[in-house]
Design a protein around this motif. Sequence first.
Motif, PDB file in Angstrom:
ATOM      1  N   ILE A   8      69.797  27.758   9.719  1.00 13.62           N
ATOM      2  CA  ILE A   8      70.018  29.207   9.667  1.00 13.62           C
ATOM      3  C   ILE A   8      70.445  29.638  11.060  1.00 13.62           C
ATOM      4  CG2 ILE A   8      68.937  31.462   9.270  1.00 13.62           C
ATOM      5  CD1 ILE A   8      66.871  29.941   7.474  1.00 13.62           C
ATOM      6  N   CYS A   9      71.570  30.334  11.145  1.00  7.87           N
ATOM      7  CA  CYS A   9      72.014  30.833  12.450  1.00  7.87           C
ATOM      8  C   CYS A   9      71.575  32.288  12.559  1.00  7.87           C
ATOM      9  CB  CYS A   9      73.532  30.709  12.569  1.00  7.87           C
ATOM     10  SG  CYS A   9      74.159  31.400  14.103  1.00  7.87           S
ATOM     11  N   GLY A  10      70.652  32.573  13.465  1.00 11.31           N
ATOM     12  CA  GLY A  10      70.201  33.947  13.687  1.00 11.31           C
ATOM     13  C   GLY A  10      68.836  34.202  13.086  1.00 11.31           C
ATOM     14  N   ASN A  29      64.089  23.592   6.971  1.00 13.28           N
ATOM     15  CA  ASN A  29      65.115  24.415   7.624  1.00 13.28           C
ATOM     16  C   ASN A  29      64.829  24.622   9.098  1.00 13.28           C
ATOM     17  OD1 ASN A  29      63.927  27.425   8.006  1.00 13.28           O
ATOM     18  ND2 ASN A  29      63.076  26.510   6.140  1.00 13.28           N
ATOM     19  N   ILE A  30      65.921  24.742   9.856  1.00 22.58           N
ATOM     20  CA  ILE A  30      65.812  25.038  11.293  1.00 22.58           C
ATOM     21  C   ILE A  30      66.556  26.340  11.544  1.00 22.58           C
ATOM     22  CG2 ILE A  30      66.532  24.319  13.615  1.00 22.58           C
ATOM     23  CD1 ILE A  30      66.229  21.422  12.700  1.00 22.58           C
ATOM     24  N   GLU A 121      55.089  33.971   9.836  1.00 27.27           N
ATOM     25  CA  GLU A 121      55.153  33.305   8.534  1.00 27.27           C
ATOM     26  C   GLU A 121      55.952  32.017   8.647  1.00 27.27           C
ATOM     27  OE1 GLU A 121      52.704  34.709   6.726  1.00 27.27           O
ATOM     28  OE2 GLU A 121      53.631  33.304   5.322  1.00 27.27           O
ATOM     29  N   ILE A 122      57.074  32.091   9.385  1.00 27.68           N
ATOM     30  CA  ILE A 122      57.901  30.882   9.577  1.00 27.68           C
ATOM     31  C   ILE A 122      57.027  29.791  10.201  1.00 27.68           C
ATOM     32  CG2 ILE A 122      59.844  29.909  10.872  1.00 27.68           C
ATOM     33  CD1 ILE A 122      61.245  32.586  10.743  1.00 27.68           C
ATOM     34  N   ALA A 123      56.258  30.202  11.214  1.00 26.31           N
ATOM     35  CA  ALA A 123      55.437  29.222  11.941  1.00 26.31           C
ATOM     36  C   ALA A 123      54.365  28.604  11.043  1.00 26.31           C
ATOM     37  CB  ALA A 123      54.792  29.901  13.152  1.00 26.31           C
ATOM     38  N   SER A 124      54.002  29.310   9.970  1.00 23.54           N
ATOM     39  CA  SER A 124      52.927  28.788   9.118  1.00 23.54           C
ATOM     40  C   SER A 124      53.418  27.720   8.132  1.00 23.54           C
ATOM     41  CB  SER A 124      52.270  29.939   8.349  1.00 23.54           C
ATOM     42  OG  SER A 124      53.145  30.378   7.329  1.00 23.54           O
ATOM     43  N   HIS A 125      54.736  27.534   8.035  1.00 20.66           N
ATOM     44  CA  HIS A 125      55.259  26.530   7.093  1.00 20.66           C
ATOM     45  C   HIS A 125      55.713  25.283   7.847  1.00 20.66           C
ATOM     46  CE1 HIS A 125      55.226  29.164   3.633  1.00 20.66           C
ATOM     47  NE2 HIS A 125      55.832  30.103   4.337  1.00 20.66           N
ATOM     48  N   GLU A 126      55.271  24.143   7.372  1.00 17.09           N
ATOM     49  CA  GLU A 126      55.672  22.892   8.032  1.00 17.09           C
ATOM     50  C   GLU A 126      57.162  22.633   7.921  1.00 17.09           C
ATOM     51  OE1 GLU A 126      53.529  19.477   6.802  1.00 17.09           O
ATOM     52  OE2 GLU A 126      51.658  20.262   7.633  1.00 17.09           O
ATOM     53  N   CYS A 128      59.563  24.699   8.224  1.00 14.48           N
ATOM     54  CA  CYS A 128      60.423  25.616   8.997  1.00 14.48           C
ATOM     55  C   CYS A 128      60.267  25.359  10.495  1.00 14.48           C
ATOM     56  CB  CYS A 128      60.009  27.072   8.776  1.00 14.48           C
ATOM     57  SG  CYS A 128      59.900  27.599   7.084  1.00 14.48           S
ATOM     58  N   GLU A 129      61.366  25.519  11.207  1.00 10.98           N
ATOM     59  CA  GLU A 129      61.267  25.460  12.673  1.00 10.98           C
ATOM     60  C   GLU A 129      62.204  26.491  13.273  1.00 10.98           C
ATOM     61  OE1 GLU A 129      62.143  21.632  14.485  1.00 10.98           O
ATOM     62  OE2 GLU A 129      62.224  22.626  16.446  1.00 10.98           O
ATOM     63  N   LEU A 130      61.693  27.268  14.216  1.00  9.19           N
ATOM     64  CA  LEU A 130      62.517  28.269  14.898  1.00  9.19           C
ATOM     65  C   LEU A 130      62.796  27.782  16.315  1.00  9.19           C
ATOM     66  CD1 LEU A 130      63.766  31.080  15.441  1.00  9.19           C
ATOM     67  CD2 LEU A 130      61.441  31.950  15.810  1.00  9.19           C
ATOM     68  N   ARG A 131      64.076  27.729  16.678  1.00  3.88           N
ATOM     69  CA  ARG A 131      64.444  27.346  18.050  1.00  3.88           C
ATOM     70  C   ARG A 131      65.100  28.543  18.721  1.00  3.88           C
ATOM     71  NH1 ARG A 131      66.850  21.299  16.726  1.00  3.88           N
ATOM     72  NH2 ARG A 131      64.910  20.581  15.763  1.00  3.88           N
TER      73      ARG A 131
END
Length: 625
Positions: A8-10, A29-30, A121-126, A128-131
């Motif tokens: 996901i971009c953004g 997803n990242i 919420e994103i952080a609570s799912h294995e 998902c990763e936010l960079r």
Amino acid sequence: METIEVVICGCGPTGAMLSAYLGQLGVQNIVLERELDITTDPRGIALDEDGIRLLQGVGIYDKIFTEIGQKMGYFNFITSSNDLHATPFLRFNNNTIEGGTGHPGFICHKQPVMEKCLRNEIASHESCELRCGAVVDGIEEDENWVYVSYVDQDGNQKKIRAKFLAAADGKTGFTRKKYLEAKGVSMEKDLKFRYEEAWVALNWKITPPTQETHPDFPLWRLGYKPEQVYDEFFPKDFRFICNPDRPSVCGRFGLCTDRLWRFEYVLKPGEDPVAMAEYENVKKVVFPYLTHPGKRYNLTRDVVFPEDCIEVIRSRPFTFSARSCNIWALGRVILCGDAAHVFPPFGGQGIASGFRDANSLAWRLAIACRPGFTQYEALLSAWYVERKQQLESSLAATIVNGNMCNERSKVKIFLRNWYLWLLQLIPSWKHWLELGPRQNGMTKYNYTPGLPFLPDLGGGAAFPQVLCKPLGAPEKMKPLFTDDVIFHPKKSTLFQLVVLLDSEGDLQRASHDLAGLERDSAGELRQEEVTYIISNQVKRDQLAHQSSGYQGSTFRVVCVSEYDPSCWDGLPEPIGYDGLRMRKEVSGKYVIVRPDRFIFAMCQGKEDLQRASQSLARLVSGEEL
Ligand SMILES: Cc1cc2nc3c(=O)[nH]c(=O)nc-3n(C[C@H](O)[C@H](O)[C@H](O)COP(=O)(O)OP(=O)(O)OC[C@H]3O[C@@H](n4cnc5c(N)ncnc54)[C@H](O)[C@@H]3O)c2cc1C
């Protein structure tokens, strides 16, 4: 090379919502986000009831009224050029739960807080990763993959290979401008609403004066408290100021305790946008509303709100228009949120539309990422055909408010206001007018081949939400939202079957009709995950007795007479709530509900259910696309 299912971009509201829903569905997803931190500038402040329902769906309902915002109250349409307390010629009542989603019409929120909750919420799912600090600067595709290049926060060039790239990178985003435009994708002006005007948007933080800080303020002598002064000058409810000389909108946002105030005003031809956002010009536009005539308080002098109680958080010009892309998905690259469409401000539809994109895209991506699934182009085209239909109705609501706000002809304004005044003399018409855009009911898609629902079985309509309690639950138990029980996180299938029970025979019939459900749907529906809802209040006790064997999956609808503030903690007051809403809008006994809360099919009996289940299986395998 690093490989993932979805990039996901953004990570604005749309990207964050998409990641959270993909996380719920277990799709790896990242999220690559250019900025290191959440943008602290609150832009969007109004979120409609679909948006609230989708926040609920990701699991952050408990944050909505405690951290994110508050009910927006009425939309008051006034024409005054200096009085926010002027009698509205029209009001939309957003306090009521009449839209069918189970939520009030709008909340006014603090966008950065909402984004923070979504990121948690994103952080609570294995999966998902936010960079953060990751700037996407290149996209390539081959038959099987999309390759996304980015520069990380240390300046290193990186590349990820993914099955899909969802670009939620905003209205000037990289993906459309630098990649898709060359392939024929363009952001086009809406032909029905050729709106394009420059506005100035202000965010102010107000610290009410006190007797200590402003001993000479005249309202102390009349016994006013600081809180009352705040309410006088920055009143509750949202205002559309349909002043032909300078259309504006204003209202509170965030929590009551945040004391944040938004004022937006249109620029006149020839006005310099930057100069008009400077404080001296802002003052000329806004302070007439913050100067109360002395006679309002039986005083000889006007009362002006003290300027030093105002902290300017934002004051920027902005061009609002209605535009949307001709194509939202090409190959393995998808546009969503502001990257695919932008709105003028009058309907509060920007963020909610991005949320709808995200939620309705997430389950399709979950299907598209399944091994061996090849029909992703058809699946994604159908996604944006539906989304465009819905966007039209969001835009229609925006146009109604916009036209009202922007009318410059004094004659037309005079006639309109009289006409509306007359209509409102009849209570039922007044109520109808107060529904605002909710007059049109819940969204219903018009079928075109390839859309994932069965039109002859009533598919394509939004599935209403009501409150319920498990069978046998104590009277004092806090009611649950039906979405939360139907799409309980422990359930494994994307689509869900809801059985609506009305009569004694229904339960026995259901156990017969549901035999073979798993086989017919090729495992897309499971009998042990079916939700039984007793929706007919009259037969409730009788059915409750009979269905005791279904404890755990059987719920009864809660009706408004059960309202008890002591155990409805955190739920809004059920003004206009109709416990029978689901029953009224759903004509079948068996409802197959899509993950985006739209009806796939409503079935009367076994035959319909069998056909719908088989069709669902073909859809999900790509055979029926
Ligand atoms: C003054 C104003 C008032 C508004 N009022 C309302 C309102 O009341 N209600 C409402 O619903 N909406 C409102 N909006 C619109 C609302 O803010 C947007 O619709 C919403 O923010 C769109 O969300 P998004 O996630 O699609 O895009 P954005 O919020 O724009 O997020 C895009 C994200 O992508 C990131 N990004 C961009 N390029 C790259 C790249 N190359 N690599 C990595 N990351 C990238 C950006 O940093 C950003 O975080 C308003 C907007 C403005 C400006």
